[in-house]
Every structure is written in C-alpha cells, then in structure tokens.
Design an enzyme around this catalytic site. Sequence first.
Site, PDB file in Angstrom:
ATOM      1  CG  ASP A 113      -2.035  -0.965   1.132  1.00 59.56           C
ATOM      2  OD1 ASP A 113      -2.393  -1.348   0.010  1.00 59.56           O
ATOM      3  OD2 ASP A 113      -2.542  -1.381   2.195  1.00 59.56           O
ATOM      4  N   GLY A 114       2.018   1.170   0.674  1.00 59.16           N
ATOM      5  CA  GLY A 114       2.954   2.295   0.719  1.00 59.16           C
ATOM      6  C   GLY A 114       3.442   2.637  -0.679  1.00 59.16           C
ATOM      7  CG  ASP A 171       1.795  13.739  21.055  1.00 57.53           C
ATOM      8  OD1 ASP A 171       2.206  14.629  21.826  1.00 57.53           O
ATOM      9  OD2 ASP A 171       2.018  12.534  21.242  1.00 57.53           O
ATOM     10  CB  THR A 190      -8.747   1.337   6.973  1.00 56.61           C
ATOM     11  OG1 THR A 190      -8.095   1.626   5.756  1.00 56.61           O
ATOM     12  CG2 THR A 190     -10.238   1.217   6.749  1.00 56.61           C
ATOM     13  CE1 TYR A 213      -0.943   8.378  13.527  1.00 52.44           C
ATOM     14  CE2 TYR A 213      -0.305   9.889  11.779  1.00 52.44           C
ATOM     15  CZ  TYR A 213      -0.214   9.476  13.090  1.00 52.44           C
ATOM     16  OH  TYR A 213       0.609  10.144  13.937  1.00 52.44           O
ATOM     17  CG  ASN A 214      -9.385   7.880  11.386  1.00 51.43           C
ATOM     18  OD1 ASN A 214      -9.685   8.841  12.076  1.00 51.43           O
ATOM     19  ND2 ASN A 214     -10.206   6.873  11.164  1.00 51.43           N
ATOM     20  CE  LYS A 215      -9.475  -0.984  12.215  1.00 48.38           C
ATOM     21  NZ  LYS A 215      -9.015  -1.412  13.541  1.00 48.38           N
ATOM     22  CB  SER A 216      -3.630   3.770  15.070  1.00 38.91           C
ATOM     23  OG  SER A 216      -3.263   3.201  13.870  1.00 38.91           O
ATOM     24  CB  ALA A 223      -1.510  12.313  22.615  1.00 36.71           C
TER      25      ALA A 223
HETATM   26  P1  NAP Z   1       4.407   2.057   6.825  1.00 34.36           P
HETATM   27  O1  NAP Z   1       4.722   2.579   8.170  1.00 34.36           O
HETATM   28  O2  NAP Z   1       5.378   1.272   6.062  1.00 34.36           O
HETATM   29  O3  NAP Z   1       3.047   1.174   6.866  1.00 34.36           O
HETATM   30  C1  NAP Z   1       1.954   1.417   7.641  1.00 34.36           C
HETATM   31  C2  NAP Z   1       0.943   0.305   7.419  1.00 34.36           C
HETATM   32  O4  NAP Z   1      -0.245   0.855   6.966  1.00 34.36           O
HETATM   33  C3  NAP Z   1       1.330  -0.740   6.384  1.00 34.36           C
HETATM   34  O5  NAP Z   1       0.927  -2.007   6.814  1.00 34.36           O
HETATM   35  C4  NAP Z   1       0.540  -0.294   5.164  1.00 34.36           C
HETATM   36  O6  NAP Z   1       0.346  -1.340   4.262  1.00 34.36           O
HETATM   37  C5  NAP Z   1      -0.716   0.161   5.826  1.00 34.36           C
HETATM   38  N1  NAP Z   1      -1.590   1.079   5.136  1.00 34.36           N
HETATM   39  C6  NAP Z   1      -1.295   2.140   4.353  1.00 34.36           C
HETATM   40  N2  NAP Z   1      -2.415   2.745   3.957  1.00 34.36           N
HETATM   41  C7  NAP Z   1      -3.449   2.040   4.499  1.00 34.36           C
HETATM   42  C8  NAP Z   1      -4.864   2.171   4.470  1.00 34.36           C
HETATM   43  N3  NAP Z   1      -5.456   3.149   3.809  1.00 34.36           N
HETATM   44  N4  NAP Z   1      -5.607   1.266   5.136  1.00 34.36           N
HETATM   45  C9  NAP Z   1      -5.040   0.268   5.825  1.00 34.36           C
HETATM   46  N5  NAP Z   1      -3.713   0.088   5.901  1.00 34.36           N
HETATM   47  C10 NAP Z   1      -2.931   0.979   5.248  1.00 34.36           C
HETATM   48  O7  NAP Z   1       3.949   3.285   5.915  1.00 34.36           O
HETATM   49  P2  NAP Z   1       3.434   3.208   4.428  1.00 34.36           P
HETATM   50  O8  NAP Z   1       3.212   1.841   3.979  1.00 34.36           O
HETATM   51  O9  NAP Z   1       4.321   4.088   3.649  1.00 34.36           O
HETATM   52  O10 NAP Z   1       1.976   3.840   4.583  1.00 34.36           O
HETATM   53  C11 NAP Z   1       1.773   5.121   5.063  1.00 34.36           C
HETATM   54  C12 NAP Z   1       0.493   5.070   5.817  1.00 34.36           C
HETATM   55  O11 NAP Z   1       0.707   4.425   7.050  1.00 34.36           O
HETATM   56  C13 NAP Z   1      -0.032   6.430   6.207  1.00 34.36           C
HETATM   57  O12 NAP Z   1      -0.717   7.051   5.167  1.00 34.36           O
HETATM   58  C14 NAP Z   1      -0.910   6.074   7.404  1.00 34.36           C
HETATM   59  O13 NAP Z   1      -2.241   5.792   6.980  1.00 34.36           O
HETATM   60  C15 NAP Z   1      -0.274   4.834   7.958  1.00 34.36           C
HETATM   61  N6  NAP Z   1       0.325   5.176   9.266  1.00 34.36           N
HETATM   62  C16 NAP Z   1      -0.221   4.591  10.360  1.00 34.36           C
HETATM   63  C17 NAP Z   1       0.249   4.918  11.611  1.00 34.36           C
HETATM   64  C18 NAP Z   1      -0.404   4.264  12.787  1.00 34.36           C
HETATM   65  O14 NAP Z   1      -1.294   3.439  12.575  1.00 34.36           O
HETATM   66  N7  NAP Z   1      -0.009   4.603  14.003  1.00 34.36           N
HETATM   67  C19 NAP Z   1       1.275   5.809  11.778  1.00 34.36           C
HETATM   68  C20 NAP Z   1       1.827   6.389  10.645  1.00 34.36           C
HETATM   69  C21 NAP Z   1       1.321   6.059   9.392  1.00 34.36           C
HETATM   70  P3  NAP Z   1       1.555  -1.927   3.326  1.00 34.36           P
HETATM   71  O15 NAP Z   1       2.433  -2.728   4.243  1.00 34.36           O
HETATM   72  O16 NAP Z   1       0.831  -2.765   2.343  1.00 34.36           O
HETATM   73  O17 NAP Z   1       2.305  -0.790   2.712  1.00 34.36           O
HETATM   74 MN    MN Z   2       4.564  -0.111   3.810  1.00 34.07          MN
END
Ligand code: NAP
Ligand code: MN
Length: 265
Positions: A51-52, A151, A162, A164-167, A186
């Site tokens: 997804d990234g 924060d 689904t 970042y927002n979900k977390s 936070a």
């Molecule tokens: P990453 O840190 O490598 O991966 C974050 C995880 O989120 C990976 O498992 C990624 O899937 C998954 N993901 C990305 N978009 C998603 C979505 N719309 N619905 C469900 N899962 C999703 O970062 P990245 O892969 O470059 O993705 C960036 C995204 O990570 C951001 O846009 C944000 O949504 C998410 N994120 C989450 C948090 C948190 O949950 N605390 C913090 C920062 C960012 P893949 O492994 O298939 O890439």
């Molecule tokens: Mn990723």
Amino acid sequence: MSERKNIYFFHKTATPFEDKIKRLKSVALDNGFNLVDQFEDANIIASIGGDGAFLQSVRKTGFRDDVLYVGVSTGQLGFYCDFVLDDISGMLDAMMNEQIEVRRYPTIQVQIDKDASFYCLNECSIRSGIIKTLSLDLYIDELFFERFKGDGMVISTPTGSTGYNKSLNGSIVDPKLPCMQISEVASINNNHYRTLGSSFILSNQRTLEIRMVNDGNTFPIIGMDNEALSIRNSQFIRIQLTDKRIKTVKLKDNSFWHKVKRSFL
Ligand code: NAP
Ligand code: MN
C-alpha cells in the site's frame, strides 16, 4: 478497458522481486500492452510493492485523474492492492474477462499558506517534529472551533480511515461518502485546555483551517500520506475534500468492506 494499453510500472529498481517483475512485464507485452518509460505517456499506472508503494505511485505521478492506478502487492492483498505479484495469470484473467471494475477514491487537498497545495489519498497529519506539544487553532468554515494542544491531528479521507486514523480510534468510513475525518493525537484535556476529544466528520461542503499557534514550538511537520514536510514558517493549513478522485482497478466482489473484513477481522 481495451483502448487503455500504455502501462507504466512503478517500483523500486533493486528489489528481491526483480525476476517476477520481469515476468509480469513480458506477460503484459505478450498480451498487447505497451510498456512506457514516462508516466506521462501512460493510461495505466501499476505500482509494485505494498500500500505504501501504491500511495507513492499516486503521489509521484501527480494524482492524475485521467489514468487507472493498479496496485500489485509483492506480499498479501492490501488496501489499495487488488492483485498479487505471485498470481500473474489470475491478474491477466481478470483483465481479459472483464472481472474488474473501476472504483473512485476521494482525495483531500491541503493548502499551506498561499504558496503550495498538495493532494492526499490516505491522510494529512500535523505533528511536532520534537518531543514537545503543539498548539493549533481549528476553524470550521469561518467558525473558531477549538484550540488544540497535544501531539497533533490527523485529517483522513474515507480510505485513509483504515490507516493512521484507525489507530486513533476514529471510525472507518465508507469511501462512497465524500467526507473527511478529523482525529486528535494525544490532546491535553484539563481545566486549561479543552478539545472535543472525539473524532468528527466534515462534509465535502466544509473547509477546515488549522492556524499554527506560536507558543514556542517551532518544529511542526506535516505528513501527506507517507511523505513528510517541515512547515516551520507556515501560518495556516486549509483542508478540503476535492472533486479529484483517484481511479483504481478493483476486482468484482472485492468491495471496501471485503477489504476491511479481510484486514481486520
Ligand atoms: P508504513 O509505516 O510502512 O506502513 C503502515 C501500514 O499501513 C502498512 O501495513 C501499510 O500497508 C498500511 N496502510 C497504508 N495505507 C493504508 C490504508 N489506507 N488502510 C489500511 N492500511 C494501510 O507506511 P506506508 O506503507 O508508507 O503507509 C503510510 C500510511 O501508514 C499512512 O498514510 C498512514 O495511513 C499509515 N500510518 C499509520 C500509523 C499508525 O497506525 N499509528 C502511523 C503512521 C502512518 P503496506 O504494508 O501494504 O504498505
Ligand atoms: Mn509499507
């Protein structure tokens, strides 16, 4: 589908999947697709990774609304990846037999001061680059809504709901609803500081403006999907849902809710 034949593959150059990528490209050629070297010449842009990688492929090619984006996963099926690199024949079969549909995902536009604007498919997040709280004033349309201290804040699209927002315990939103969700990271809530404390959802008719409060933290950063930018000297950020929708190829019987179930339940 048939007139769209120019494919641009978006992937890292040195990957452990090189052989499989080569095979995918030759299968595409054998089936009448043209491989193009410039994404500007493509009408299909296929990302290979997760997804990234999909988010990066959309960002690096300028959020085009005149191409079809396809996510091919090197692992399991993802949120944006309806295909897996290990099943090339399944992919081809789906393409050829019209088992695919086009889905359109809403995007948000983020304007920073009067200078620059960016699109996001997942979310925009505003956070501190240092271990110190950040103060932000939130305006909904012209209304001063709250002063946030904490924060940071995450403004997500329905598909980003689904990620970042979900977390952050926000809701998962159906992408057929054109809206954006605002979630706190936070927040400080006591007798001096007060925020809503829950996520809220704004319609596509509204504008969210976030004004930076200058109270000593001069290291704010903004995250746009998986890319970060310093906004040290910025005054405000204006966020709106746009009419620009990203078109992706979806398999029939693989709706957003199939994905939610598959990923989280
Ligand atoms: P990453 O840190 O490598 O991966 C974050 C995880 O989120 C990976 O498992 C990624 O899937 C998954 N993901 C990305 N978009 C998603 C979505 N719309 N619905 C469900 N899962 C999703 O970062 P990245 O892969 O470059 O993705 C960036 C995204 O990570 C951001 O846009 C944000 O949504 C998410 N994120 C989450 C948090 C948190 O949950 N605390 C913090 C920062 C960012 P893949 O492994 O298939 O890439
Ligand atoms: Mn990723």
